[in-house]
Design a protein around this motif. Structure first.
Motif, short mmCIF file in Angstrom:
data_model
loop_
_atom_site.label_atom_id
_atom_site.label_comp_id
_atom_site.label_asym_id
_atom_site.label_seq_id
_atom_site.Cartn_x
_atom_site.Cartn_y
_atom_site.Cartn_z
N TYR A 18 0.87 -1.18 0.00
CA TYR A 18 0.00 0.00 0.00
C TYR A 18 0.91 1.23 0.00
CZ TYR A 18 -3.61 -3.34 1.58
OH TYR A 18 -4.47 -4.41 1.69
N HIS A 19 1.62 1.39 -1.08
CA HIS A 19 2.74 2.33 -1.08
C HIS A 19 2.32 3.78 -1.33
CE1 HIS A 19 7.08 2.34 -0.63
NE2 HIS A 19 7.11 3.35 -1.46
N TYR A 20 1.36 3.97 -2.19
CA TYR A 20 0.85 5.33 -2.37
C TYR A 20 0.34 5.85 -1.02
CZ TYR A 20 -1.94 9.30 -3.86
OH TYR A 20 -2.47 10.55 -3.99
N GLU A 21 -0.34 4.99 -0.30
CA GLU A 21 -0.89 5.37 1.01
C GLU A 21 0.23 5.74 1.99
OE1 GLU A 21 -3.95 3.02 -1.12
OE2 GLU A 21 -1.81 2.77 -0.78
N HIS A 22 1.36 5.01 1.90
CA HIS A 22 2.47 5.35 2.78
C HIS A 22 3.03 6.73 2.45
CE1 HIS A 22 6.22 5.52 4.86
NE2 HIS A 22 6.91 5.45 3.74
N HIS A 23 3.18 7.03 1.17
CA HIS A 23 3.69 8.35 0.80
C HIS A 23 2.68 9.45 1.15
CE1 HIS A 23 7.55 7.87 -1.38
NE2 HIS A 23 7.14 6.60 -1.44
N GLU A 24 1.42 9.12 1.08
CA GLU A 24 0.38 10.09 1.43
C GLU A 24 0.32 10.33 2.94
OE1 GLU A 24 -2.97 12.58 0.24
OE2 GLU A 24 -1.25 11.73 -0.79
N HIS A 25 0.61 9.28 3.71
CA HIS A 25 0.57 9.37 5.19
C HIS A 25 1.86 8.78 5.77
CE1 HIS A 25 -3.75 10.29 4.92
NE2 HIS A 25 -3.80 9.31 4.03
N PRO A 26 3.01 9.44 5.58
CA PRO A 26 4.29 8.86 6.03
C PRO A 26 4.41 8.70 7.54
CG PRO A 26 4.58 11.13 5.29
CD PRO A 26 3.19 10.73 4.90
N GLY A 27 3.56 9.42 8.28
CA GLY A 27 3.59 9.28 9.74
C GLY A 27 2.73 8.15 10.26
N MET A 28 2.16 7.36 9.36
CA MET A 28 1.34 6.21 9.77
C MET A 28 2.23 5.00 9.96
SD MET A 28 -1.88 5.20 10.30
CE MET A 28 -2.95 6.28 9.35
N PRO A 29 2.30 4.41 11.18
CA PRO A 29 3.15 3.23 11.37
C PRO A 29 2.66 2.04 10.56
CG PRO A 29 1.78 3.62 13.31
CD PRO A 29 1.60 4.81 12.40
N TRP A 30 3.57 1.09 10.30
CA TRP A 30 3.23 -0.01 9.39
C TRP A 30 2.01 -0.78 9.85
CZ3 TRP A 30 2.74 -5.04 10.78
CH2 TRP A 30 3.38 -5.47 11.96
N TRP A 31 1.86 -0.94 11.15
CA TRP A 31 0.77 -1.78 11.67
C TRP A 31 -0.59 -1.09 11.64
CZ3 TRP A 31 -0.81 0.39 16.41
CH2 TRP A 31 0.11 1.27 17.01
N GLN A 32 -0.60 0.18 11.23
CA GLN A 32 -1.87 0.88 11.02
C GLN A 32 -2.08 1.25 9.55
OE1 GLN A 32 -1.51 4.22 13.72
NE2 GLN A 32 -2.63 3.15 15.34
N LEU A 33 -1.10 0.93 8.72
CA LEU A 33 -1.13 1.38 7.32
C LEU A 33 -2.33 0.81 6.56
CD1 LEU A 33 0.42 3.15 5.37
CD2 LEU A 33 1.87 1.18 4.81
N TRP A 34 -2.78 -0.38 6.95
CA TRP A 34 -3.94 -0.96 6.28
C TRP A 34 -5.17 -0.06 6.41
CZ3 TRP A 34 -8.36 -2.06 9.03
CH2 TRP A 34 -8.22 -2.06 10.43
N GLN A 35 -5.23 0.73 7.50
CA GLN A 35 -6.39 1.59 7.72
C GLN A 35 -6.50 2.67 6.65
OE1 GLN A 35 -6.26 3.07 11.75
NE2 GLN A 35 -5.96 1.04 12.61
N THR A 36 -5.35 3.11 6.12
CA THR A 36 -5.39 4.12 5.07
C THR A 36 -6.05 3.57 3.81
OG1 THR A 36 -3.20 3.58 4.16
CG2 THR A 36 -3.27 5.16 5.97
N LYS A 37 -5.85 2.25 3.59
CA LYS A 37 -6.50 1.61 2.44
C LYS A 37 -8.02 1.60 2.63
CE LYS A 37 -5.56 -0.56 -1.44
NZ LYS A 37 -4.77 0.09 -2.50
N GLU A 38 -8.44 1.33 3.85
CA GLU A 38 -9.87 1.34 4.16
C GLU A 38 -10.46 2.74 3.96
OE1 GLU A 38 -11.80 -1.18 4.94
OE2 GLU A 38 -10.25 -2.72 5.04
#
Length: 232
Positions: A206-226
């Motif tokens: 979910y890499h676009y989401e990581h660049h969009e929210h770089p302060g989101m830790p990996w274990w919460q990154l799935w939430q950005t997809k939701e």
């Protein structure tokens, strides 16, 4: 419990990954096995995934999300993870990673390279791995093999760490950033499948989401997809 996780979740998750890696590799160094045992290769893959977890934890530390209110502790945990991963200096990786975010998909991006998968991968490794790391790891290997069976070292230390670099590169750099992209982050994102996203690279597909929210830790990154799916 929710309050503790909200306040100290980054530290708890980071220490869990570190302890799982340390416990696993300690047990596997003493594992008396034969190459005919199929479980051996399952254990090697699990160890690979834990090595990737070390680096992803260090990556979170680079974004200050392991211990947000304690920068020194945050960087210390990140440094421990990069040291055990492959003797990487945390500050050097930290500087390069923020350069990647700032100049993604440009000549100034240390992670980007115009070439095939293999040429990009070797450029990537050459960019971050120094000769002194190789020499020190060779010394450590030759000392350890005095006390640990060499087959254990090769199958559960050397091989998983090398495979982990491929896992990190393929899912966290090559797939998201190859080619041209019509978005500000020059990144793609994998289709929603949280189980595969975790197994492949701790949600960093979910890499676009990581660049969009770089302060989101990996274990919460799935939430950005939701959130992205729910917001259309």
């Amino acid at each position: 419990m929710k309050q503790i996780l909200r306040k100290h979740g980054g530290i708890i998750i980071a220490l869990t990954v570190l302890l799982l890696w340390a416990g696993s590799i300690s047990l596997l160094m003493r594992f008396d096995f034969t190459f005919a045992n199929p479980l051996v290769y399952v254990f090697a893959l699990i160890q690979m995934h834990l090595y990737t977890g070390l680096f992803i934890t260090a990556h979170d530390a680079m974004h200050g999300t392991v211990a947000p209110h304690h920068p020194k502790l945050n960087n210390f945990i990140g440094g421990v993870c990069t040291f055990f991963y492959a003797l990487f200096p945390f500050q050097k990786l930290n500087k390069a990673h923020h350069q990647h975010h700032r100049f993604v998909h440009t000549q100034q991006d240390p992670d980007y390279y115009e070439g095939s998968f293999l040429t990009w991968y070797f450029h990537f490794i050459k960019r971050y791995l120094s000769w002194w790391q190789v020499i020190l790891m060779a010394i450590i290997y030759n000392v350890l093999k005095i006390y640990i069976p060499e087959k254990n070292l090769l199958l559960f230390w050397v091989l998983p760490s090398l495979l982990s670099t491929l896992q990190l590169f393929y899912f966290g750099t090559y797939l998201p950033h190859k080619g041209e992209h019509q978005n500000i982050h020059q990144s793609t994102t994998q289709s929603k499948n949280h189980m595969w996203a975790f197994l492949s690279c701790y949600f960093f597909g979910y890499h676009y989401e990581h660049h969009e929210h770089p302060g989101m830790p990996w274990w919460q990154l799935w939430q950005t997809k939701e959130l992205k799916k729910n917001n259309g």
